[in-house]
Design an enzyme around this catalytic site. Structure first.
Site, PDB file in Angstrom:
ATOM      1  N   PHE A 449      75.382  76.935  -5.511  1.00  0.00           N
ATOM      2  CA  PHE A 449      76.488  77.354  -4.639  1.00  0.00           C
ATOM      3  C   PHE A 449      77.841  77.172  -5.314  1.00  0.00           C
ATOM      4  O   PHE A 449      78.808  77.837  -4.991  1.00  0.00           O
ATOM      5  CB  PHE A 449      76.460  76.511  -3.351  1.00  0.00           C
ATOM      6  CG  PHE A 449      76.413  75.034  -3.627  1.00  0.00           C
ATOM      7  CD1 PHE A 449      75.190  74.390  -3.709  1.00  0.00           C
ATOM      8  CD2 PHE A 449      77.565  74.302  -3.855  1.00  0.00           C
ATOM      9  CE1 PHE A 449      75.137  73.046  -4.010  1.00  0.00           C
ATOM     10  CE2 PHE A 449      77.513  72.959  -4.151  1.00  0.00           C
ATOM     11  CZ  PHE A 449      76.280  72.333  -4.224  1.00  0.00           C
ATOM     12  N   PRO A 451      80.531  73.857  -7.337  1.00  0.00           N
ATOM     13  CA  PRO A 451      80.704  72.428  -7.628  1.00  0.00           C
ATOM     14  C   PRO A 451      80.708  71.551  -6.373  1.00  0.00           C
ATOM     15  O   PRO A 451      80.969  72.023  -5.268  1.00  0.00           O
ATOM     16  CB  PRO A 451      82.075  72.383  -8.313  1.00  0.00           C
ATOM     17  CG  PRO A 451      82.811  73.556  -7.741  1.00  0.00           C
ATOM     18  CD  PRO A 451      81.787  74.624  -7.519  1.00  0.00           C
ATOM     19  N   LYS A 466      81.162  70.370  -0.798  1.00  0.00           N
ATOM     20  CA  LYS A 466      80.687  71.547  -1.516  1.00  0.00           C
ATOM     21  C   LYS A 466      81.792  72.591  -1.507  1.00  0.00           C
ATOM     22  O   LYS A 466      82.376  72.872  -0.457  1.00  0.00           O
ATOM     23  CB  LYS A 466      79.468  72.148  -0.819  1.00  0.00           C
ATOM     24  CG  LYS A 466      78.178  71.426  -1.046  1.00  0.00           C
ATOM     25  CD  LYS A 466      77.036  72.226  -0.421  1.00  0.00           C
ATOM     26  CE  LYS A 466      75.699  71.597  -0.725  1.00  0.00           C
ATOM     27  NZ  LYS A 466      74.588  72.411  -0.210  1.00  0.00           N
ATOM     28  N   ASP A 537      63.539  73.993  -1.855  1.00  0.00           N
ATOM     29  CA  ASP A 537      64.321  73.743  -3.076  1.00  0.00           C
ATOM     30  C   ASP A 537      64.337  72.251  -3.407  1.00  0.00           C
ATOM     31  O   ASP A 537      65.380  71.682  -3.737  1.00  0.00           O
ATOM     32  CB  ASP A 537      65.742  74.277  -2.900  1.00  0.00           C
ATOM     33  CG  ASP A 537      66.429  74.553  -4.246  1.00  0.00           C
ATOM     34  OD1 ASP A 537      65.721  74.640  -5.262  1.00  0.00           O
ATOM     35  OD2 ASP A 537      67.655  74.678  -4.265  1.00  0.00           O
TER      36      ASP A 537
END
Length: 721
Positions: A449, A451, A466, A537
């Site tokens: 997505f 850093p 995020k 994930d």
């Protein structure tokens, strides 16, 4: 016996009686009288000749069945097709009389009953396709003359054995920009959406094995919608049933039945305006209704009880004089276009400027998605009936006040009991201050997505933020999915707040505790929570450690909610990370709780060995980490996998047991892998361990390259084979 030739033609003053049929040239369709078991109620219709049971596609006298078997269909001298009842006279009339014509009637192989002038083959006096029943056939047009009328559309039958017009209609709504809708009277029940140059934006019929070609013609004088079969041997039809459901069927020669290949409405999100105004429906989310960014429920209490009918209202009013901005949504079924405005000639940038000039304009999109997009479609006031279509859909830009475009949402676990609905909203300036203007010194890491930054709020609370990268393959939907799941799920080994990672040498006792904590977190997701979640994930970079080195499973952007009795799901778009995806998911797009088990097994072997699966390559045997671990196990040398740090004699057998469990988790076949409840018991030594079989993606001695990329970023555009 019929009184006409096999060439499907009926000439002037010839007629069709009870038990007679008119057959199309190739024998595909036939027309004649039929009943539903009551000979006193006779209908004249068209059906497939060689398909049993009889499948009716059109009925002439839907409202006026003949009362006995003396009825006949006759072609009059001047070109009218009339249906006569022996006791009542004319009960149906095509009203197509013309002076000076030589009328003939033909039943075409398309199922169209055509009345034309024999002196001029192109002079069509009347055709059944102009008067649709409940069935939409290939070659038929749903059309409207926008100047004079009429307006052609499907109407349902009253019941399965009564072809009289029912309550439901399937039509092209001509208000605003045309869109296909299914209605009950004047009330819209389902909306397939507007045409985008390829198909309607709310329909998922674009498949690899397409059977039809759909077309839509729209001018200032008329519009028409039709489809053609790409293969003449394929028989397909769309039917609007008496309950308002439209289904597309295909005839199977193998099974000799009509097989349904699509049905609308397909799911709860297909219900028109289910989530109210200024909202979005996502069938893969929980709950399925969500306010658009920059909006909030009009009535919070009703919204939380799943009563979404009142929809959402803006948090911040638009400020037309000082400018607003737009937030892009992707893969969307475009909202109701009945109050929209459109222009074929404008570019998307021109469309944006046009919308900004009108204070009532709330959204814009391309009119046509072909060749990179063209045309302009804009909406005014409230947005209605929008949903996510992950396999296709379209981009749309929603207008927001500039201040709303800077908000970032962050979750906080405020109490030990954990109230899943606690969400705190922070202004962008507060986040900027907490992260020292997103300083590189505050950067904790980076994922698919973008850093992640460490921040300290004014009250001393440590947070991790995020920040979505412009080049990210993920976006708003993945972020909102993570927010919702993290707000709902409660477990000590699930991250409620992205905890600070600390680089610190871990002894073996702590490492094994971390593995056990990860296992318990996954067990909670799969079995113990009120939801059943497949993370999709699981990887070492998504395992975060708090100050006490307690592991937290994070990043739920790709997670999927399963029903309790659901075993697996499939997708055409594989999302996850190379090196952690099981073979059935990477190759076929099939995922289940056993997918997470495989990823967990990879993480176990990585923690024990100190190597990443995607970066390990045994130069002598050309093996990845899984293959290397398997070789050592088969050669009875598993202790050589252990990272080069000291472990005493007491802890070494326990580490080997963890290696054993890891190999059981990464087995090739998902049915051979244990579930997480068994894994937790195995790790504690409370369950016997079977011998593992060969791992998935085990690369052999003659393989020249690894199966995995060295890039650990989450991918979301890999097409399943």
């Amino acid at each position: 016996m019929p009184i006409y030739s096999i060439q499907n033609t009926l000439t002037s003053n010839q007629f069709i009686q009870y038990n007679d049929t008119l057959v199309s040239a190739a024998g595909t369709f036939e027309a004649g009288f039929f009943n539903f078991g009551d000979p006193q109620r006779q209908y004249f219709g068209i059906w497939y000749k060689n398909i049993s049971p009889r499948t009716i596609v059109w009925v002439a006298n839907r409202n006026t069945p003949a009362q006995n078997s003396t009825a006949m269909m006759k072609l009059a001298d001047q070109g009218s097709l009339v249906l006569l009842d022996g006791s009542k006279g004319i009960i149906w009339n095509s009203n197509s009389s013309r002076i000076g014509v030589k009328p003939v009637v033909q039943l075409l192989d398309s199922g169209n009953l055509v009345l034309k002038d024999a002196n001029s083959a192109k002079n069509i006096l009347w055709e059944s396709f102009d008067y649709p029943d409940n069935t939409f056939l290939a070659g038929m047009q749903l059309k409207s003359n926008l100047v004079t009328g009429p307006y052609r559309y499907l109407t349902s039958w009253r019941s399965l054995e009564d072809p009289a017009p029912g309550e439901f209609s399937y039509k092209i709504d001509t208000h605003g920009y045309p869109q296909q809708v299914t209605s009950k009277g004047a009330t819209i029940l389902y909306r397939a959406g507007s045409w985008n140059g390829i198909l309607f934006t709310g329909v998922s019929w674009l498949r690899k094995n397409r059977i039809s070609n759909f077309s839509f013609v729209f001018t200032d004088k008329e519009l028409s919608y039709q489809y053609e079969s790409l293969n003449n041997s394929i028989i397909t039809r769309l039917v609007l049933d008496p309950y308002g459901t439209s289904q597309r069927f295909i005839w199977s020669d193998r099974t000799q039945v009509w097989e349904s290949i699509s049905s609308r409405p397909e799911d709860q999100c297909d219900v028109y305006a289910l989530c109210g105004i200024n909202s979005n429906c996502n069938i893969n989310a929980f709950p399925i209704c969500e306010c658009l960014e920059g909006f909030m429920p009009k009535f919070q209490t009703k919204w939380k009880s799943s009563n979404w009918s009142d929809g959402c209202v803006r948090k911040t009013h638009l400020n037309c004089l000082h400018g607003d901005g737009f937030l892009k949504y992707t893969n969307m079924k475009l909202p109701d276009t009945s109050s929209s405005w459109f222009d074929n000639s404008l570019s998307l940038e021109e469309c944006k400027r046009t919308c900004l000039k009108n204070c009532s304009c709330t959204a814009y999109a391309n009119l046509d998605v072909r060749d990179g997009g063209s045309g302009c479609l804009v909406w005014f006031d409230n947005i209605v009936d929008m949903r996510i279509h992950p396999d296709q859909g379209q981009d749309i830009y929603i207008r927001l006040a500039f201040s709303e475009l800077g908000y970032i949402k962050t979750l906080f676990n405020k109490n030990e009991k954990g109230d899943g609905d606690l969400v705190t909203i922070f202004d962008f300036s507060a986040i900027t201050t907490a992260t020292n203007n997103f300083s590189n010194r505050n950067k904790l890491g980076e994922g698919g997505f973008g850093p992640v930054y460490k921040g300290i709020m004014v009250d001393g609370q440590e947070i991790a933020v995020k920040r979505l990268s412009k080049t990210s393959g993920q976006g708003i939907e993945e972020f909102k999915n993570e927010v919702k799941l993290m707000a709902t799920l409660q477990h000590r080994n699930l991250a409620k707040l992205i905890d600070t990672k600390r680089s610190k040498l871990l002894d073996w006792t702590k490492r094994l505790e971390i593995i056990d904590g990860i296992a318990r977190g996954l067990l909670y997701l799969h079995q113990d929570s009120r939801l059943r979640i497949v993370h999709r994930d699981v990887k070492t970079s998504n395992i975060l450690l708090d100050i006490d080195m307690v592991p937290k499973i994070s990043d739920f952007g790709l997670a999927r909610l399963f029903m309790r009795d659901q075993a697996e799901a499939n997708t055409n778009t594989v999302t996850g990370t190379h090196g952690y995806m099981p073979p059935e998911y990477a190759v076929h797009g099939s995922f289940s709780i056993k997918s997470d088990v495989f990823s967990f097994g990879v993480v176990v072997l990585e923690i024990i060995s100190g190597w990443k699966n995607s970066r390990f390559c045994d130069p002598q045997h050309r093996l990845d980490l899984l293959g290397h671990a398997w070789r050592l196990w088969m050669e009875e040398r598993p202790e050589e996998l252990i990272a080069d740090i000291l472990c005493d004699e007491a802890i070494c057998p326990e580490i080997i047991r963890f290696i054993h469990v890891g190999l059981l988790c990464v087995q090739q076949l998902p049915e051979n892998r244990p579930n997480m409840s068994s894994v937790v018991l195995m790790l504690k030594g409370e369950k016997l361990l079977p011998e593992p079989s060969e791992p998935g993606f085990y690369t052999g001695r003659n393989n020249n390259s690894s199966e995995f990329s060295i890039n650990e970023a989450t991918i979301s555009l890999l097409e399943a084979r």
